[in-house]
Structures are given as C-alpha cells and as structure tokens.
Design a protein around this motif. Sequence first.
Motif, short mmCIF file in Angstrom:
data_model
loop_
_atom_site.label_atom_id
_atom_site.label_comp_id
_atom_site.label_asym_id
_atom_site.label_seq_id
_atom_site.Cartn_x
_atom_site.Cartn_y
_atom_site.Cartn_z
N LYS A 146 0.73 -1.33 0.35
CA LYS A 146 0.16 0.11 0.48
C LYS A 146 0.87 1.61 0.10
O LYS A 146 0.86 2.21 -0.65
CB LYS A 146 -0.85 -0.31 1.35
CG LYS A 146 -1.88 -0.89 0.77
CD LYS A 146 -2.34 -0.78 2.39
CE LYS A 146 -4.09 -2.08 2.19
NZ LYS A 146 -4.50 -2.16 3.07
N ALA A 147 2.18 1.07 0.83
CA ALA A 147 2.98 2.25 0.67
C ALA A 147 3.65 2.56 -0.67
O ALA A 147 3.94 3.93 -0.37
CB ALA A 147 4.01 2.10 2.18
N LEU A 148 3.71 1.41 -1.26
CA LEU A 148 3.73 1.81 -3.09
C LEU A 148 3.26 1.89 -3.50
O LEU A 148 3.22 2.00 -5.10
CB LEU A 148 5.11 1.04 -3.04
CG LEU A 148 6.37 0.52 -2.14
CD1 LEU A 148 6.78 -1.11 -2.69
CD2 LEU A 148 7.39 1.78 -1.76
N GLN A 149 1.70 2.17 -3.48
CA GLN A 149 0.76 2.84 -4.27
C GLN A 149 0.69 4.02 -4.83
O GLN A 149 1.76 4.59 -4.29
CB GLN A 149 -0.85 1.83 -4.15
CG GLN A 149 -0.23 0.53 -3.98
CD GLN A 149 -1.92 0.08 -3.34
OE1 GLN A 149 -2.75 0.34 -2.96
NE2 GLN A 149 -2.41 -1.29 -3.78
N ASP A 150 -0.10 4.31 -5.95
CA ASP A 150 -0.46 5.51 -6.39
C ASP A 150 0.82 6.13 -6.91
O ASP A 150 1.35 7.37 -6.56
CB ASP A 150 -1.11 6.50 -5.05
CG ASP A 150 -2.03 6.21 -4.49
OD1 ASP A 150 -3.05 5.62 -4.97
OD2 ASP A 150 -1.80 5.97 -3.15
N ASN A 151 1.49 5.38 -7.54
CA ASN A 151 2.81 6.13 -8.51
C ASN A 151 3.64 6.91 -8.23
O ASN A 151 4.46 7.05 -8.58
CB ASN A 151 2.24 6.80 -9.77
CG ASN A 151 1.18 6.64 -10.87
OD1 ASN A 151 1.37 4.78 -11.20
ND2 ASN A 151 0.26 6.74 -11.12
N VAL A 152 4.02 5.72 -7.31
CA VAL A 152 5.02 6.52 -5.77
C VAL A 152 6.32 6.16 -6.64
O VAL A 152 7.09 7.38 -6.84
CB VAL A 152 4.90 5.84 -4.87
CG1 VAL A 152 6.90 6.35 -3.93
CG2 VAL A 152 3.91 6.10 -4.02
N ILE A 153 6.86 5.74 -7.49
CA ILE A 153 7.87 4.79 -7.55
C ILE A 153 8.40 6.33 -9.26
O ILE A 153 9.12 6.49 -9.59
CB ILE A 153 8.20 3.80 -8.39
CG1 ILE A 153 7.51 2.51 -7.19
CG2 ILE A 153 9.61 3.53 -9.08
CD1 ILE A 153 9.14 2.51 -6.39
N LEU A 154 7.25 6.50 -9.94
CA LEU A 154 6.97 7.46 -11.20
C LEU A 154 7.09 8.61 -10.74
O LEU A 154 7.70 9.53 -10.88
CB LEU A 154 6.24 7.06 -11.63
CG LEU A 154 5.12 6.19 -12.40
CD1 LEU A 154 4.25 6.28 -13.52
CD2 LEU A 154 6.27 5.88 -13.46
N LEU A 155 6.56 8.95 -9.93
CA LEU A 155 6.89 10.64 -8.72
C LEU A 155 8.21 10.56 -8.07
O LEU A 155 8.74 11.77 -7.97
CB LEU A 155 5.15 10.58 -7.89
CG LEU A 155 4.05 10.58 -8.08
CD1 LEU A 155 3.33 10.66 -7.08
CD2 LEU A 155 4.08 12.07 -9.38
N MET A 156 8.95 9.79 -8.20
CA MET A 156 10.40 9.51 -7.48
C MET A 156 11.36 10.14 -8.70
O MET A 156 12.27 10.61 -8.70
CB MET A 156 11.06 8.20 -7.00
CG MET A 156 10.15 8.08 -6.41
SD MET A 156 10.60 6.95 -5.57
CE MET A 156 13.11 7.09 -5.51
N ALA A 157 10.53 10.06 -10.15
CA ALA A 157 12.09 10.50 -11.25
C ALA A 157 12.27 11.80 -11.45
O ALA A 157 13.76 11.83 -11.60
CB ALA A 157 11.04 10.45 -12.97
N PRO A 158 12.19 12.86 -11.22
CA PRO A 158 12.18 14.67 -11.01
C PRO A 158 13.53 14.40 -9.54
O PRO A 158 14.88 14.76 -10.11
CB PRO A 158 11.76 15.25 -11.04
CG PRO A 158 9.91 14.47 -11.44
CD PRO A 158 10.36 13.08 -10.94
N ASN A 159 13.46 13.57 -8.89
CA ASN A 159 14.15 13.13 -7.65
C ASN A 159 15.38 12.45 -8.31
O ASN A 159 16.94 13.07 -7.87
CB ASN A 159 13.24 12.61 -6.55
CG ASN A 159 14.89 13.23 -5.07
OD1 ASN A 159 14.91 14.62 -4.85
ND2 ASN A 159 14.63 12.18 -4.16
N ILE A 160 15.56 11.16 -8.74
CA ILE A 160 16.46 10.55 -9.13
C ILE A 160 16.77 11.58 -10.35
O ILE A 160 17.98 11.26 -10.05
CB ILE A 160 15.59 9.26 -9.94
CG1 ILE A 160 14.93 9.28 -8.81
CG2 ILE A 160 17.02 8.83 -10.43
CD1 ILE A 160 14.24 7.62 -8.92
#
Length: 241
Positions: A103-117
Amino acid sequence: MQTFTRIKLSPTAPDFIADPYQFYDRIRALGDFVFWEDYDMPMATSHEAVKTVLNHPAFGREIPSAQRRSRPVHLATFHRIDDHSLMRQEPPEHTRLRSVAKKALQDNVILLMAPNISRISDQLIDAFPKETAFDVQTKFADQLTAITILEFLGIPKDTQPSVQSWARKMSALQLARRDRSVENAAERAAVQFFEFMDAHIKDRINKPPQDDFIGRILDIKRTLTVEEIMALVLLFVQAGV
C-alpha cells in the motif's frame, strides 16, 4: 534416505571468487543436488531442482521449531530486528507486513520519484573528478541507488551515510566470510541502527505524516511495531548497498 555427492570448495577461495562458474558447471554434472561440505548442507544445482524446492509445501522461510537453535547472545539486537523481516516470515504475518508495504508503494510513488532521481544523478555527475580516472560503479551507480532509496524511505540526509554503513555491516552476516569479527561488527551496527530508528520512528509518530515510505506506513497502519517498521526499512536499505 537420499544421499548426494559430497563436494568441498571454500566459498572464500580466491579462485572461486574470481570465477565461480567453472565450479558451478562441474557440480551441475553431478545431479540436481549435491552436498556442499563447506556449508554443511545440500545445494540445488539445476533450475528444476530450485523450482521444486521453492514450490514444495514442506519448505518455507521459518525454521521448524524442532530445528531451532538458541540465539547467540552477541547477536541479540540484530535478531531483534531481523526476526521481523519479510524474509523470515510465513503467512499470516508475511501477508500482513507485505500488504502494508504494498500500500505504501501505490499511487505511482515510483514514477513520482523520477525528478528526484534526475536531481541526484546530476549532483553525482557534477561531482565526478575532472582530471583523474575513476570507477563509475562506486562514484555513480552505487551512490545513486543508495541515496535514492534512503530519501525514498525518509531517512534524514545527515544520517544517510551512517544508516548505509550500518546496513552494509549487517548484510555481511549473509556472506561466506562471516566470522566472529564480522558478527561483532554487525551487532554494533544493529545497536546503532536500532537506537537511531527507534528515536526517529517515535518522533515521526507524533508528527503529521510526511510523503515518504515511513510516513505512508505510519499513516496506513499505526499498529505495526517499531521493530516491524525497522525491519521493513532495513530490507530496503540493504537492497541498495
């Protein structure tokens, strides 16, 4: 009773470390299973054998009660954390912890990290030595993975190097070169990690949820124990070290 061909080769031998694949090819020719004396246990050597073991209902993550040994006192804090790891649990505990992490990894969490990466990548590239040769693996790839995971988890920037170091020392317990000095270093790291995470998690509990992994876990399931949250965090950190 099933018997296997016995083999002997130190997993810390320089030749094996340099090129283990010749050894693996040789033991595959001996059958689906061999008994590796240096590890004092059977070893599955083929894809079919590994698949059979992983799918067999008699095998699991937890050590059967009849085969459990008393825990070494000098690794007490490490096991206090590690006992709650997803890697050690069977359902229903594994299912409960995994559902919270999912649940903590849902809602496109990984995609939203792209700018930070991208930002972290630019910072690491800008820090490359200008006039000397360097190892891209250590200067870029390893650091990008570790920093991204630590920021994703919600580990404060000033403590990230320490957390990374503690995780690496605890991970060394899984290596073939494990001895008492490695165990002592892992336990010292576990004590420091436990003290830091205990204070950090309890501080976060009393504050509004933040948009990071620890914050989402606390918002989703406040019934998780501090040790269970620690174990989830450690599992992610170790994936990046």
